[in-house]
Design a protein around this motif. Structure first.
Motif, PDB file in Angstrom:
ATOM      1  N   ALA A   1       0.755  -1.097  -0.030  1.00 15.56           N
ATOM      2  CA  ALA A   1      -0.129   0.086  -0.001  1.00 15.56           C
ATOM      3  C   ALA A   1       0.698   1.262   0.074  1.00 15.56           C
ATOM      4  O   ALA A   1       0.358   2.152  -0.405  1.00 15.56           O
ATOM      5  CB  ALA A   1      -0.860   0.073   1.164  1.00 15.56           C
ATOM      6  N   THR A   2       1.957   1.087   0.594  1.00 18.77           N
ATOM      7  CA  THR A   2       2.992   2.441   0.475  1.00 18.77           C
ATOM      8  C   THR A   2       3.957   2.495  -0.783  1.00 18.77           C
ATOM      9  O   THR A   2       4.729   3.537  -0.763  1.00 18.77           O
ATOM     10  CB  THR A   2       3.941   2.408   1.758  1.00 18.77           C
ATOM     11  OG1 THR A   2       4.711   1.141   1.417  1.00 18.77           O
ATOM     12  CG2 THR A   2       2.915   2.074   3.017  1.00 18.77           C
ATOM     13  N   GLY A   3       3.681   1.520  -1.844  1.00 16.21           N
ATOM     14  CA  GLY A   3       4.461   1.623  -2.705  1.00 16.21           C
ATOM     15  C   GLY A   3       5.815   0.972  -2.899  1.00 16.21           C
ATOM     16  O   GLY A   3       6.584   0.937  -3.775  1.00 16.21           O
ATOM     17  N   ARG A   4       6.235   0.431  -1.823  1.00 14.10           N
ATOM     18  CA  ARG A   4       7.272  -0.313  -1.381  1.00 14.10           C
ATOM     19  C   ARG A   4       7.438  -1.744  -2.009  1.00 14.10           C
ATOM     20  O   ARG A   4       6.168  -2.480  -1.660  1.00 14.10           O
ATOM     21  CB  ARG A   4       7.903  -0.259  -0.096  1.00 14.10           C
ATOM     22  CG  ARG A   4       9.186  -0.812   0.080  1.00 14.10           C
ATOM     23  CD  ARG A   4       9.695  -0.876   1.601  1.00 14.10           C
ATOM     24  NE  ARG A   4       9.832   0.627   1.878  1.00 14.10           N
ATOM     25  CZ  ARG A   4       9.561   1.467   3.098  1.00 14.10           C
ATOM     26  NH1 ARG A   4       8.568   0.809   3.738  1.00 14.10           N
ATOM     27  NH2 ARG A   4      10.047   2.561   3.013  1.00 14.10           N
ATOM     28  N   ALA A   5       8.164  -2.165  -2.225  1.00  9.80           N
ATOM     29  CA  ALA A   5       8.025  -3.904  -2.748  1.00  9.80           C
ATOM     30  C   ALA A   5       7.924  -4.512  -1.194  1.00  9.80           C
ATOM     31  O   ALA A   5       8.360  -4.124  -0.497  1.00  9.80           O
ATOM     32  CB  ALA A   5       9.672  -4.320  -3.343  1.00  9.80           C
ATOM     33  N   ALA A   6       6.994  -5.345  -1.492  1.00 11.93           N
ATOM     34  CA  ALA A   6       6.400  -6.151  -0.370  1.00 11.93           C
ATOM     35  C   ALA A   6       7.476  -6.790   0.427  1.00 11.93           C
ATOM     36  O   ALA A   6       7.680  -7.002   1.542  1.00 11.93           O
ATOM     37  CB  ALA A   6       5.370  -7.132  -0.898  1.00 11.93           C
ATOM     38  N   GLY A   7       8.512  -7.632  -0.330  1.00 12.39           N
ATOM     39  CA  GLY A   7       9.602  -8.261   0.199  1.00 12.39           C
ATOM     40  C   GLY A   7      10.569  -7.576   1.014  1.00 12.39           C
ATOM     41  O   GLY A   7      11.366  -7.999   1.563  1.00 12.39           O
ATOM     42  N   ASP A   8      10.595  -6.017   0.697  1.00 11.74           N
ATOM     43  CA  ASP A   8      11.601  -5.169   1.119  1.00 11.74           C
ATOM     44  C   ASP A   8      11.048  -4.385   2.461  1.00 11.74           C
ATOM     45  O   ASP A   8      11.726  -3.722   2.931  1.00 11.74           O
ATOM     46  CB  ASP A   8      12.145  -4.266   0.189  1.00 11.74           C
ATOM     47  CG  ASP A   8      12.612  -5.079  -1.086  1.00 11.74           C
ATOM     48  OD1 ASP A   8      13.386  -6.199  -0.593  1.00 11.74           O
ATOM     49  OD2 ASP A   8      12.942  -4.554  -2.135  1.00 11.74           O
ATOM     50  N   ALA A   9      10.040  -4.632   2.680  1.00 15.59           N
ATOM     51  CA  ALA A   9       9.369  -3.811   3.903  1.00 15.59           C
ATOM     52  C   ALA A   9      10.229  -3.954   5.094  1.00 15.59           C
ATOM     53  O   ALA A   9      10.667  -3.106   5.795  1.00 15.59           O
ATOM     54  CB  ALA A   9       7.961  -3.964   4.022  1.00 15.59           C
ATOM     55  N   MET A  10      10.346  -5.295   5.358  1.00 15.39           N
ATOM     56  CA  MET A  10      11.062  -5.741   6.719  1.00 15.39           C
ATOM     57  C   MET A  10      12.455  -5.296   6.707  1.00 15.39           C
ATOM     58  O   MET A  10      13.076  -4.911   7.414  1.00 15.39           O
ATOM     59  CB  MET A  10      10.923  -7.241   6.924  1.00 15.39           C
ATOM     60  CG  MET A  10      11.534  -7.639   8.320  1.00 15.39           C
ATOM     61  SD  MET A  10      10.924  -6.898   9.838  1.00 15.39           S
ATOM     62  CE  MET A  10       9.239  -7.439   9.858  1.00 15.39           C
ATOM     63  N   MET A  11      13.143  -5.679   5.491  1.00 17.68           N
ATOM     64  CA  MET A  11      14.609  -5.068   5.234  1.00 17.68           C
ATOM     65  C   MET A  11      14.835  -3.760   5.582  1.00 17.68           C
ATOM     66  O   MET A  11      15.864  -3.268   6.106  1.00 17.68           O
ATOM     67  CB  MET A  11      15.133  -5.799   4.042  1.00 17.68           C
ATOM     68  CG  MET A  11      15.402  -7.170   4.072  1.00 17.68           C
ATOM     69  SD  MET A  11      16.571  -7.922   5.241  1.00 17.68           S
ATOM     70  CE  MET A  11      17.965  -6.817   4.913  1.00 17.68           C
ATOM     71  N   ALA A  12      13.714  -2.880   5.070  1.00 15.98           N
ATOM     72  CA  ALA A  12      13.898  -1.364   5.232  1.00 15.98           C
ATOM     73  C   ALA A  12      14.007  -1.170   6.564  1.00 15.98           C
ATOM     74  O   ALA A  12      14.663  -0.113   7.083  1.00 15.98           O
ATOM     75  CB  ALA A  12      12.884  -0.885   4.579  1.00 15.98           C
ATOM     76  N   LYS A  13      13.099  -1.647   7.671  1.00 20.52           N
ATOM     77  CA  LYS A  13      12.963  -1.323   8.833  1.00 20.52           C
ATOM     78  C   LYS A  13      14.131  -1.775   9.407  1.00 20.52           C
ATOM     79  O   LYS A  13      14.724  -0.950  10.314  1.00 20.52           O
ATOM     80  CB  LYS A  13      11.911  -2.106   9.646  1.00 20.52           C
ATOM     81  CG  LYS A  13      10.398  -1.479   9.003  1.00 20.52           C
ATOM     82  CD  LYS A  13       9.318  -2.483   9.593  1.00 20.52           C
ATOM     83  CE  LYS A  13       7.966  -2.027   9.158  1.00 20.52           C
ATOM     84  NZ  LYS A  13       6.739  -2.937   9.865  1.00 20.52           N
ATOM     85  N   VAL A  14      14.835  -2.805   9.170  1.00 24.11           N
ATOM     86  CA  VAL A  14      16.111  -3.436   9.740  1.00 24.11           C
ATOM     87  C   VAL A  14      17.376  -2.551   9.381  1.00 24.11           C
ATOM     88  O   VAL A  14      18.085  -2.028  10.370  1.00 24.11           O
ATOM     89  CB  VAL A  14      16.496  -4.739   9.245  1.00 24.11           C
ATOM     90  CG1 VAL A  14      17.551  -5.137   9.934  1.00 24.11           C
ATOM     91  CG2 VAL A  14      15.192  -5.800   9.896  1.00 24.11           C
ATOM     92  N   THR A  15      17.437  -2.190   8.165  1.00 26.20           N
ATOM     93  CA  THR A  15      18.376  -1.241   7.626  1.00 26.20           C
ATOM     94  C   THR A  15      18.194   0.016   8.472  1.00 26.20           C
ATOM     95  O   THR A  15      19.137   0.780   8.801  1.00 26.20           O
ATOM     96  CB  THR A  15      18.336  -1.084   6.221  1.00 26.20           C
ATOM     97  OG1 THR A  15      18.506  -2.318   5.502  1.00 26.20           O
ATOM     98  CG2 THR A  15      19.475  -0.171   5.579  1.00 26.20           C
ATOM     99  N   ASN A  16      17.252   0.649   8.416  1.00 27.18           N
ATOM    100  CA  ASN A  16      16.982   2.009   9.059  1.00 27.18           C
ATOM    101  C   ASN A  16      17.449   2.119  10.475  1.00 27.18           C
ATOM    102  O   ASN A  16      18.021   2.909  11.356  1.00 27.18           O
ATOM    103  CB  ASN A  16      15.533   2.424   8.848  1.00 27.18           C
ATOM    104  CG  ASN A  16      15.135   3.054   7.775  1.00 27.18           C
ATOM    105  OD1 ASN A  16      16.193   3.362   6.809  1.00 27.18           O
ATOM    106  ND2 ASN A  16      13.793   2.859   7.156  1.00 27.18           N
ATOM    107  N   ASP A  17      17.087   0.863  11.237  1.00 31.46           N
ATOM    108  CA  ASP A  17      17.495   0.630  12.586  1.00 31.46           C
ATOM    109  C   ASP A  17      18.828   0.682  12.766  1.00 31.46           C
ATOM    110  O   ASP A  17      19.524   1.135  13.717  1.00 31.46           O
ATOM    111  CB  ASP A  17      16.806  -0.587  13.227  1.00 31.46           C
ATOM    112  CG  ASP A  17      17.118  -0.598  14.552  1.00 31.46           C
ATOM    113  OD1 ASP A  17      16.753  -0.011  15.459  1.00 31.46           O
ATOM    114  OD2 ASP A  17      17.888  -1.753  14.892  1.00 31.46           O
TER     115      ASP A  17
END
Length: 456
Positions: free
Chosen positions: A150-166
């Motif tokens: 829904a946010t326009g981000r690849a579904a498989g990358d959502a969790m990795m984006a959170k981990v990377t930002n952390d």
């Protein structure tokens, strides 16, 4: 005599005056050194914790943390960083020896140390978080990355984006605390950037480059560091260096916390206990199995595991054990499938040195299936063999009548005296055979001369 006492007292005072300046400058102090060589995991955390505790008890001037690591588990890395930040003893991070590196988790730890240094010929960086653990990708799975949420981000990358930002937030906070290059730290996380020793010095990632610990302590002399919220000036030049070797427990921990080793220990433990139950009195399989099982479970408890994966592995082993004693094929195939799926799901996250190896899990599953099939084959063959003990063996057995009155008496069977009864009239001297055994009483009947002992 009085003059001699005065002279002796004066000499003692002069000696105290000469020695006291050296005492105040740190004579008696020592620099302790601990080497983290290999993947960052529970053993590394325990080793650093013990080293910091020893340094605090001995009031060491500094603790040299020598790093040569490809990275490891995030949980262990964060524990080590927390221990360094809370340490009352300054920690000097030192990437060594030449050819070593502080990659991934090692970069974060180096950023957390009070003083950071590298030996010539070393490198650091590549601190991008690794992919979350779980089931391996299926054929055609790459296409799923093109799907958007829904946010326009690849579904498989959502969790990795959170981990990377952390991870970016962590390395930037450490850079701000120690006055180091936070922009390059973010680049190391997002782009897996790496630096050589001299490049790291130019980018203000480290404080200096040192060839050995002697030069390391000389260059650290006089630096002001923040130790547990207090400013402290380092006095390290010329300090003797004492290396802290890991104890036997840490060495054991470093071996068993490899997830592949832990799984093998579990398998050995389960089958050792099963063998003990099937062959009571052997003792050794049960003892070895119990020790291996507890070691395996203890190791898995220290790792970030998925308990659904562990449950699937145990269910698969249970199916294979049942298959061995009650061959159905279906249970065997289901057990292998459950074991492999559980192995794929076992770790929540994977890191360098902490990943399930199919070169280990595959043969382990095949060996387990092979043992189950081999045992099942023997059990199936045993069912077809004629009975050798029990009541089944005595049916049709010719016996000798010892005494008889009415419908019961005593007979001699296999060299033993048995009570017997008959459902038909028999008399002493008749040739009889056993037809049934019930409550230690034989049922007999007259034996015809033409049946040769066969049961009619």
């Amino acid at each position: 005599m009085t003059f001699a006492r005065v002279a002796l007292l004066a000499a003692a005072l002069m000696a105290a005056a000469v020695v006291s300046p050296f005492s105040s400058d740190g004579t008696g102090k020592v620099a302790l050194s601990v080497a983290i060589d290999g993947a960052i995991g529970p053993a590394s955390t325990r080793q650093l914790e013990e080293a910091l505790d020893t340094a605090a008890k001995r009031n060491a001037a500094v603790l040299i943390l020598q790093l040569d690591t490809p990275g490891g588990l995030v949980t262990s890395m964060r524990e080590m960083i927390a221990d360094i930040l809370a340490s009352p003893v300054p920690v000097i991070g030192y990437v060594a020896p030449a050819g070593g590196h502080a990659a991934s988790a090692g970069t974060y730890i180096l950023y957390a140390t009070h003083v950071a240094a590298m030996a010539p010929g070393t490198n650091l960086g590549a601190a991008t978080p690794v992919e979350m653990g779980g089931l391996p990708s299926l054929p055609g799975g790459e296409k799923d990355k093109d799907q958007k949420d829904a946010t326009g981000r690849a579904a498989g990358d959502a969790m990795m984006a959170k981990v990377t930002n952390d991870a970016v937030a962590l390395i930037r906070s450490l850079a701000e605390l120690r006055g180091r290059n936070g922009d390059w730290g973010e680049k190391a996380v997002r782009e897996a950037a790496s630096l050589s020793a001299n490049a790291a010095l130019q980018e203000h990632v480290i404080d200096f480059v040192a060839r050995d610990t002697t030069e390391l302590l000389q260059l650290a002399e006089g630096r002001t560091v923040d130790v547990a919220g207090q400013k402290k000036v380092l006095a390290t030049k010329g300090l003797p260096v004492e290396t802290l070797e890991p104890g036997w427990f840490i060495r054991l921990l470093s071996v068993i916390t490899d997830p592949n080793t832990a799984v093998i220990l579990m398998l050995v433990g389960v089958y050792g206990i099963i063998f003990e139950f099937t062959s009571p009195g052997a003792v050794a399989p049960g003892v070895i199995g119990a020790i291996c099982l507890l070691l395996g479970l203890y190791a898995l408890n220290l790792l970030p595991i998925n308990y659904a994966g562990l449950a699937l592995m145990l269910l698969g082993i249970a199916f294979l054990v049942i298959e061995a004693f009650n061959p159905t094929v279906v249970l065997g195939l289901g057990g292998v499938a459950a074991f492999l799926l559980g192995a794929a799901m076992l770790l929540k996250v994977e890191g360098p040195g902490f990943a399930m190896s199919w070169a280990v899990i595959g043969p382990a599953a095949a060996l387990t299936l092979g043992l189950a099939l081999l045992t099942g084959t023997y059990v199936w063959a045993a069912r077809k063999n004629p009975p050798r003990v029990g009541g089944e063996v005595m049916r049709g057995l010719p016996v000798k009548m010892l005494d008889w009155q009415g419908g019961e008496g005593h007979v001699l069977a296999q060299g033993e005296r048995w009570r017997a009864r008959a459902d038909e009239p028999v008399a002493p001297g008749d040739s009889v055979e056993v037809t049934d055994v019930s409550d230690l009483v034989l049922t007999v009947r007259r034996r015809d001369g033409n049946n040769n002992g066969a049961i009619r």
